[in-house]
Design a protein around this motif. Structure first.
Motif, PDB file in Angstrom:
ATOM      1  N   ALA A  72      -1.596 -11.886  -1.357  1.00  0.00           N
ATOM      2  CA  ALA A  72      -2.906 -11.276  -1.102  1.00  0.00           C
ATOM      3  C   ALA A  72      -3.157 -11.145   0.399  1.00  0.00           C
ATOM      4  CB  ALA A  72      -4.005 -12.116  -1.756  1.00  0.00           C
ATOM      5  N   LEU A  73      -2.672 -12.090   1.180  1.00  0.00           N
ATOM      6  CA  LEU A  73      -2.831 -12.026   2.631  1.00  0.00           C
ATOM      7  C   LEU A  73      -2.074 -10.831   3.201  1.00  0.00           C
ATOM      8  CD1 LEU A  73      -3.610 -13.067   5.419  1.00  0.00           C
ATOM      9  CD2 LEU A  73      -1.734 -14.725   5.272  1.00  0.00           C
ATOM     10  N   VAL A  74      -0.852 -10.626   2.739  1.00  0.00           N
ATOM     11  CA  VAL A  74      -0.065  -9.474   3.196  1.00  0.00           C
ATOM     12  C   VAL A  74      -0.812  -8.179   2.879  1.00  0.00           C
ATOM     13  CG1 VAL A  74       2.077  -8.175   2.876  1.00  0.00           C
ATOM     14  CG2 VAL A  74       2.141 -10.682   2.990  1.00  0.00           C
ATOM     15  N   GLU A  75      -1.315  -8.071   1.667  1.00  0.00           N
ATOM     16  CA  GLU A  75      -2.016  -6.853   1.256  1.00  0.00           C
ATOM     17  C   GLU A  75      -3.316  -6.664   2.046  1.00  0.00           C
ATOM     18  OE1 GLU A  75      -3.096  -4.538  -2.910  1.00  0.00           O
ATOM     19  OE2 GLU A  75      -2.409  -6.627  -2.935  1.00  0.00           O
ATOM     20  N   TYR A  76      -4.005  -7.763   2.287  1.00  0.00           N
ATOM     21  CA  TYR A  76      -5.286  -7.736   2.997  1.00  0.00           C
ATOM     22  C   TYR A  76      -5.134  -7.184   4.407  1.00  0.00           C
ATOM     23  CZ  TYR A  76      -9.365  -9.929   5.350  1.00  0.00           C
ATOM     24  OH  TYR A  76     -10.501 -10.182   6.089  1.00  0.00           O
ATOM     25  N   ARG A  77      -4.133  -7.633   5.131  1.00  0.00           N
ATOM     26  CA  ARG A  77      -3.953  -7.214   6.513  1.00  0.00           C
ATOM     27  C   ARG A  77      -3.163  -5.910   6.651  1.00  0.00           C
ATOM     28  NH1 ARG A  77      -7.969  -9.610   8.989  1.00  0.00           N
ATOM     29  NH2 ARG A  77      -7.630 -11.795   9.620  1.00  0.00           N
ATOM     30  N   LEU A  78      -2.260  -5.650   5.710  1.00  0.00           N
ATOM     31  CA  LEU A  78      -1.379  -4.498   5.852  1.00  0.00           C
ATOM     32  C   LEU A  78      -2.146  -3.177   5.792  1.00  0.00           C
ATOM     33  CD1 LEU A  78       1.676  -4.459   6.303  1.00  0.00           C
ATOM     34  CD2 LEU A  78       1.955  -3.883   3.891  1.00  0.00           C
ATOM     35  N   ALA A  79      -3.286  -3.175   5.130  1.00  0.00           N
ATOM     36  CA  ALA A  79      -4.065  -1.939   5.001  1.00  0.00           C
ATOM     37  C   ALA A  79      -4.445  -1.387   6.365  1.00  0.00           C
ATOM     38  CB  ALA A  79      -5.310  -2.201   4.160  1.00  0.00           C
ATOM     39  N   ASP A  82      -1.304  -0.082   8.233  1.00  0.00           N
ATOM     40  CA  ASP A  82      -0.872   1.203   7.679  1.00  0.00           C
ATOM     41  C   ASP A  82      -1.766   2.345   8.162  1.00  0.00           C
ATOM     42  OD1 ASP A  82       1.271   0.165   6.336  1.00  0.00           O
ATOM     43  OD2 ASP A  82       0.283   0.053   4.390  1.00  0.00           O
ATOM     44  N   ALA A  83      -3.067   2.095   8.239  1.00  0.00           N
ATOM     45  CA  ALA A  83      -3.999   3.127   8.695  1.00  0.00           C
ATOM     46  C   ALA A  83      -3.713   3.493  10.154  1.00  0.00           C
ATOM     47  CB  ALA A  83      -5.437   2.646   8.538  1.00  0.00           C
ATOM     48  N   ASP A  84      -3.484   2.473  10.992  1.00  0.00           N
ATOM     49  CA  ASP A  84      -3.136   2.732  12.393  1.00  0.00           C
ATOM     50  C   ASP A  84      -1.837   3.516  12.502  1.00  0.00           C
ATOM     51  OD1 ASP A  84      -5.355   1.473  13.338  1.00  0.00           O
ATOM     52  OD2 ASP A  84      -4.329  -0.271  14.168  1.00  0.00           O
ATOM     53  N   ARG A  85      -0.857   3.133  11.699  1.00  0.00           N
ATOM     54  CA  ARG A  85       0.452   3.776  11.775  1.00  0.00           C
ATOM     55  C   ARG A  85       0.379   5.225  11.295  1.00  0.00           C
ATOM     56  NH1 ARG A  85       3.030  -0.344  10.069  1.00  0.00           N
ATOM     57  NH2 ARG A  85       3.471  -1.087  12.172  1.00  0.00           N
ATOM     58  N   PRO A 111       0.171  -0.721  16.250  1.00  0.00           N
ATOM     59  CA  PRO A 111      -0.642  -1.344  15.201  1.00  0.00           C
ATOM     60  C   PRO A 111      -0.622  -2.873  15.259  1.00  0.00           C
ATOM     61  CG  PRO A 111       0.632   0.458  14.287  1.00  0.00           C
ATOM     62  CD  PRO A 111       1.153   0.221  15.671  1.00  0.00           C
ATOM     63  N   LEU A 112       0.517  -3.459  15.619  1.00  0.00           N
ATOM     64  CA  LEU A 112       0.606  -4.909  15.735  1.00  0.00           C
ATOM     65  C   LEU A 112      -0.241  -5.411  16.903  1.00  0.00           C
ATOM     66  CD1 LEU A 112       4.447  -5.402  15.127  1.00  0.00           C
ATOM     67  CD2 LEU A 112       2.591  -5.573  13.463  1.00  0.00           C
ATOM     68  N   ALA A 113      -0.186  -4.693  18.035  1.00  0.00           N
ATOM     69  CA  ALA A 113      -0.997  -5.074  19.189  1.00  0.00           C
ATOM     70  C   ALA A 113      -2.485  -4.961  18.873  1.00  0.00           C
ATOM     71  CB  ALA A 113      -0.641  -4.198  20.389  1.00  0.00           C
ATOM     72  N   ASN A 114      -2.862  -3.930  18.141  1.00  0.00           N
ATOM     73  CA  ASN A 114      -4.265  -3.783  17.742  1.00  0.00           C
ATOM     74  C   ASN A 114      -4.714  -4.957  16.876  1.00  0.00           C
ATOM     75  OD1 ASN A 114      -4.405  -1.357  19.098  1.00  0.00           O
ATOM     76  ND2 ASN A 114      -4.213  -0.092  17.275  1.00  0.00           N
ATOM     77  N   SER A 115      -3.833  -5.408  15.997  1.00  0.00           N
ATOM     78  CA  SER A 115      -4.146  -6.553  15.142  1.00  0.00           C
ATOM     79  C   SER A 115      -4.381  -7.810  15.972  1.00  0.00           C
ATOM     80  CB  SER A 115      -3.006  -6.782  14.141  1.00  0.00           C
ATOM     81  OG  SER A 115      -3.226  -7.947  13.378  1.00  0.00           O
ATOM     82  N   ILE A 116      -3.534  -8.024  16.977  1.00  0.00           N
ATOM     83  CA  ILE A 116      -3.678  -9.193  17.850  1.00  0.00           C
ATOM     84  C   ILE A 116      -5.001  -9.130  18.599  1.00  0.00           C
ATOM     85  CG2 ILE A 116      -2.756 -10.347  19.902  1.00  0.00           C
ATOM     86  CD1 ILE A 116       0.049  -9.472  18.923  1.00  0.00           C
ATOM     87  N   ARG A 117      -5.341  -7.963  19.121  1.00  0.00           N
ATOM     88  CA  ARG A 117      -6.567  -7.825  19.903  1.00  0.00           C
ATOM     89  C   ARG A 117      -7.813  -7.944  19.041  1.00  0.00           C
ATOM     90  NH1 ARG A 117      -4.055  -3.159  23.825  1.00  0.00           N
ATOM     91  NH2 ARG A 117      -2.895  -4.619  25.137  1.00  0.00           N
ATOM     92  N   ALA A 118      -7.670  -7.713  17.756  1.00  0.00           N
ATOM     93  CA  ALA A 118      -8.793  -7.917  16.843  1.00  0.00           C
ATOM     94  C   ALA A 118      -8.995  -9.398  16.510  1.00  0.00           C
ATOM     95  CB  ALA A 118      -8.569  -7.118  15.557  1.00  0.00           C
ATOM     96  N   ASP A 145       5.343  -1.194   0.268  1.00  0.00           N
ATOM     97  CA  ASP A 145       6.544  -0.970   1.064  1.00  0.00           C
ATOM     98  C   ASP A 145       6.501  -1.844   2.313  1.00  0.00           C
ATOM     99  OD1 ASP A 145       7.634   0.956  -0.594  1.00  0.00           O
ATOM    100  OD2 ASP A 145       6.576   2.603   0.397  1.00  0.00           O
ATOM    101  N   ASP A 146       7.673  -2.294   2.746  1.00  0.00           N
ATOM    102  CA  ASP A 146       7.794  -2.861   4.078  1.00  0.00           C
ATOM    103  C   ASP A 146       7.654  -1.680   5.047  1.00  0.00           C
ATOM    104  OD1 ASP A 146       8.691  -3.742   6.562  1.00  0.00           O
ATOM    105  OD2 ASP A 146      10.103  -5.159   5.684  1.00  0.00           O
ATOM    106  N   PRO A 147       6.640  -1.720   5.940  1.00  0.00           N
ATOM    107  CA  PRO A 147       6.373  -0.535   6.771  1.00  0.00           C
ATOM    108  C   PRO A 147       7.581  -0.044   7.556  1.00  0.00           C
ATOM    109  CG  PRO A 147       4.626  -2.152   7.013  1.00  0.00           C
ATOM    110  CD  PRO A 147       5.714  -2.810   6.198  1.00  0.00           C
ATOM    111  N   TRP A 148       8.441  -0.957   8.031  1.00  0.00           N
ATOM    112  CA  TRP A 148       9.543  -0.545   8.890  1.00  0.00           C
ATOM    113  C   TRP A 148      10.699   0.053   8.111  1.00  0.00           C
ATOM    114  CZ3 TRP A 148       9.384   1.106  13.418  1.00  0.00           C
ATOM    115  CH2 TRP A 148      10.499   1.159  14.248  1.00  0.00           C
ATOM    116  N   SER A 149      10.723  -0.156   6.793  1.00  0.00           N
ATOM    117  CA  SER A 149      11.818   0.409   5.995  1.00  0.00           C
ATOM    118  C   SER A 149      11.318   1.495   5.044  1.00  0.00           C
ATOM    119  CB  SER A 149      12.506  -0.706   5.187  1.00  0.00           C
ATOM    120  OG  SER A 149      11.604  -1.298   4.275  1.00  0.00           O
TER     121      SER A 149
END
Length: 223
Positions: A72-79, A82-85, A111-118, A145-149
């Motif tokens: 659930a944590l993966v799904e919660y944050r991945l949204a 994915d939107a940024d990407r 997107p990862l940097a944006n997550s850190i800054r949030a 999906d794994d975003p990078w693959s």
């Protein structure tokens, strides 16, 4: 008596709101603990206490199990990632930079940097998860999906690195992904990352991704 259904509806809304607040508190407490200490070093009881929940069965109630909480944590944050990407991919198509290695690196990094800054700890959590391939396959939600693959990421990668042999390309993508997660994950756990530092990191990652293949490596690939 006409007001009774509305009273029940308001009560149900409050109950749902309280439940969602508890659910998010558990997810964010788990994210912080996992990012700091690793998945195997954190117990359900510690997550419960960190989320300030007194009910010992609260994780089971909301997620079914500790494993369900991680998914659930993966799904919660991945949204959000994915939107940024998706926004970056759209802009790349407008700018005609789909085959630009630097744009491809930013597609992963921004997107990862944006997550850190949030203020989120999802990036160091992902770094912890990537340390154990078995854990990653166990905890990654099967419908995501794994975003990078994913296919959407494969297309710009292939375009940007089309001059590299497939074996070299795959190795460098793996190297890039792990380097980005670990370096940004460390930054999130410690001092954060400035925009200047981020651009400097991207310079290095682009250089790694596009470096010429040495004669030694070519010889080994041929053998």
């Amino acid at each position: 008596m006409k007001d009774a259904p509305r009273t029940v509806e308001r009560a149900n809304t409050r109950k749902h709101s309280a439940g969602e607040t508890t659910r998010i508190a558990l997810l964010e407490a788990a994210e912080q603990l996992f990012a700091t200490r690793g998945l195997d070093a954190v117990t359900s009881r510690e997550i419960q206490v960190a989320a300030r929940q007194s009910n010992s069965s609260v994780i089971g109630y909301h997620f079914g199990s500790r494993e369900g909480l991680i998914r659930a944590l993966v799904e919660y944050r991945l949204a959000n990632l994915d939107a940024d990407r998706e926004a970056l991919l759209h802009q790349m198509r407008i700018d005609g930079t789909e085959a630009d290695p630097r744009a491809v690196v930013w597609l992963l990094v921004r997107p990862l940097a944006n997550s850190i800054r949030a203020g989120h700890m999802f990036v160091p959590f992902l770094a912890r998860l990537s340390e154990n391939p078995e854990a990653r396959s166990m905890y990654w939600p099967p419908h995501l999906d794994d975003p990078w693959s994913s296919d959407r990421m494969e297309e710009p990668i292939e375009a940007a690195l089309q001059d590299l042999p497939e074996r070299v390309r795959r190795g460098r993508i793996f190297q890039l992904y792990n380097s980005v997660l670990n370096l940004l994950g460390t930054s999130a756990r410690t001092h954060g990352v400035s925009e200047a530092q981020l651009h400097n990191y991207v310079d290095g990652w682009v250089g790694m991704l596009t470096a010429p293949i040495s004669y030694e490596t070519r010889g080994l690939l041929t053998d």
